[in-house]
Design a protein around this motif. Structure first.
Motif, short mmCIF file in Angstrom:
data_model
loop_
_atom_site.label_atom_id
_atom_site.label_comp_id
_atom_site.label_asym_id
_atom_site.label_seq_id
_atom_site.Cartn_x
_atom_site.Cartn_y
_atom_site.Cartn_z
N LEU A 63 0.60 -1.09 -0.05
CA LEU A 63 -0.02 -0.09 0.05
C LEU A 63 1.02 1.22 -0.08
N TRP A 64 2.01 1.26 0.82
CA TRP A 64 2.72 2.52 0.92
C TRP A 64 3.08 3.10 -0.29
N PRO A 65 3.70 2.36 -1.22
CA PRO A 65 4.37 3.01 -2.67
C PRO A 65 3.06 3.33 -3.47
N THR A 66 2.00 2.71 -3.52
CA THR A 66 0.97 2.93 -4.43
C THR A 66 -0.03 3.86 -3.91
N VAL A 67 -0.46 3.86 -2.59
CA VAL A 67 -1.64 4.69 -2.21
C VAL A 67 -1.36 5.79 -1.06
N GLY A 68 -0.07 5.52 -0.64
CA GLY A 68 0.72 6.43 0.53
C GLY A 68 0.33 5.83 1.98
N PHE A 69 1.03 6.64 2.85
CA PHE A 69 0.90 6.20 4.37
C PHE A 69 -0.49 6.15 4.68
N ALA A 70 -1.48 7.09 4.04
CA ALA A 70 -2.76 7.27 4.64
C ALA A 70 -3.44 5.95 4.81
N TRP A 71 -3.31 4.96 3.85
CA TRP A 71 -3.65 3.72 3.72
C TRP A 71 -2.99 2.54 4.41
N ALA A 72 -1.69 2.98 4.55
CA ALA A 72 -0.72 1.82 4.99
C ALA A 72 -0.51 2.02 6.39
N TRP A 73 -1.03 3.02 7.04
CA TRP A 73 -0.74 3.25 8.65
C TRP A 73 -0.99 2.02 9.49
N MET A 74 -2.62 1.45 9.20
CA MET A 74 -3.11 0.55 10.08
C MET A 74 -2.38 -0.61 9.92
N PRO A 75 -2.07 -1.40 8.91
CA PRO A 75 -1.25 -2.60 8.93
C PRO A 75 0.06 -2.45 9.37
N LEU A 76 0.67 -1.13 9.38
CA LEU A 76 1.89 -0.89 9.73
C LEU A 76 2.03 -1.18 11.39
N LEU A 77 0.98 -0.27 11.93
CA LEU A 77 0.83 -0.31 13.29
C LEU A 77 0.29 -1.56 13.95
N VAL A 78 -0.12 -2.69 13.16
CA VAL A 78 -0.19 -4.09 13.85
C VAL A 78 1.21 -4.52 13.59
N VAL A 79 2.03 -4.23 12.68
CA VAL A 79 3.43 -4.94 12.50
C VAL A 79 4.25 -4.45 13.81
N ILE A 80 4.19 -3.08 14.11
CA ILE A 80 5.01 -2.60 15.08
C ILE A 80 4.52 -3.08 16.45
N VAL A 81 3.04 -3.23 16.73
CA VAL A 81 2.51 -3.78 17.92
C VAL A 81 3.02 -5.05 18.22
N LEU A 82 2.92 -5.88 17.14
CA LEU A 82 3.39 -7.31 17.13
C LEU A 82 5.00 -7.71 17.58
N LEU A 83 5.71 -6.82 16.87
CA LEU A 83 7.04 -6.69 17.01
C LEU A 83 7.60 -6.22 18.53
N VAL A 84 6.69 -5.28 19.00
CA VAL A 84 6.93 -4.92 20.59
C VAL A 84 6.55 -5.94 21.41
N LYS A 85 5.60 -6.53 21.10
CA LYS A 85 4.83 -7.49 21.90
C LYS A 85 5.84 -8.73 22.09
N HIS A 86 6.45 -9.14 20.84
CA HIS A 86 7.33 -10.27 20.80
C HIS A 86 8.57 -10.05 21.73
N PHE A 87 9.24 -8.84 21.56
CA PHE A 87 10.33 -8.46 22.21
C PHE A 87 10.15 -8.26 23.80
N LEU A 88 8.92 -7.89 24.33
CA LEU A 88 8.45 -7.47 25.57
C LEU A 88 8.18 -8.82 26.36
N ILE A 89 7.05 -9.75 25.35
CA ILE A 89 6.68 -11.14 26.08
C ILE A 89 7.13 -12.19 25.39
N GLY A 90 7.63 -12.12 24.39
CA GLY A 90 8.34 -13.23 23.63
C GLY A 90 7.13 -14.54 23.23
#
Length: 218
Positions: free
Chosen positions: A27-54
């Protein structure tokens, strides 16, 4: 909450992570950040969760259903256990020590249990760690042939037991196991009396019987 944790397995989290990552990259290269922020947020949350909780929760769930091999595999995905927070650091070593005990790796279990003891854990988990350490000492004692050789291991078991009895334990099964070991070390356990009636005296026979029984309780 428990049903959600059971549904949101490690495998499903992985699928969600890679799906959202692919969606973000698409989504990011085609329609921009306005549409890509939600899946990106999920990616960040899951990454943080993995490093804090494993993968501790996922491993614990597999342990509860008796899938020790699955628990060990899932736990291997926690690459940096020293980064874990909220008590999960200690739980990581607690589960690993339990897995080592079930495989008969006494030295490894003892090392991991002592490592867990130095970390932030509730008294119920500490009680289970002391039970693991008592079992390890009992397994060492089984290999000895004389009372003199067994004595230091029995003394260590008593030391762990007295420390465990001082904890504020709420888990009824842990309380019962501590009570049984207390009776056993005093020579007052029902299993010991039955062994004596059947002509199976001695510490070695008693510990073997208790270890078999304890294995079923897990």
């Amino acid at each position: 909450m428990l049903s959600f944790i059971q549904f949101f397995t490690f495998q499903r989290q992985l699928i969600l992570f890679f799906a959202c990552l692919a969606l973000t990259l698409g989504l990011w290269p085609t329609v921009g950040f306005a549409w890509a922020w939600m899946p990106l947020l999920v990616v960040i949350v899951l990454l943080v969760k993995h490093f804090l909780i494993g993968t501790v929760n996922a491993a614990a769930m597999k342990m509860q259903i008796g899938d020790t091999e699955g628990a060990e595999k899932v736990l291997a995905y926690t690459f940096k256990p020293e980064w874990l927070q909220f008590g999960y650091h200690g739980m990581y070593y607690f589960i690993r020590s339990g897995l080592a005990l079930q495989k008969g790796e006494t030295k490894k279990c003892e090392k991991l249990a002592n490592k867990a003891m130095k970390l932030d854990l509730p008294d119920d988990i500490r009680g289970m760690l002391y039970l693991q350490l008592i079992n390890v000492q009992g397994m060492y004692a089984q290999k000895m042939t004389t009372e003199t050789q067994r004595r230091p291991y029995v003394m260590k078991m008593k030391e762990y037991l007295e420390t465990a009895k001082k904890l504020n334990i709420n888990n009824p099964q842990v309380k019962e196991n501590i009570k049984e070991i207390d009776l056993m070390l005093k020579g007052q356990h029902q299993m010991q009396r039955q062994a004596m009636k059947g002509g199976r005296g001695g510490m070695k026979g008693q510990m073997q019987g208790y270890m078999k029984r304890g294995g079923k309780r897990r």
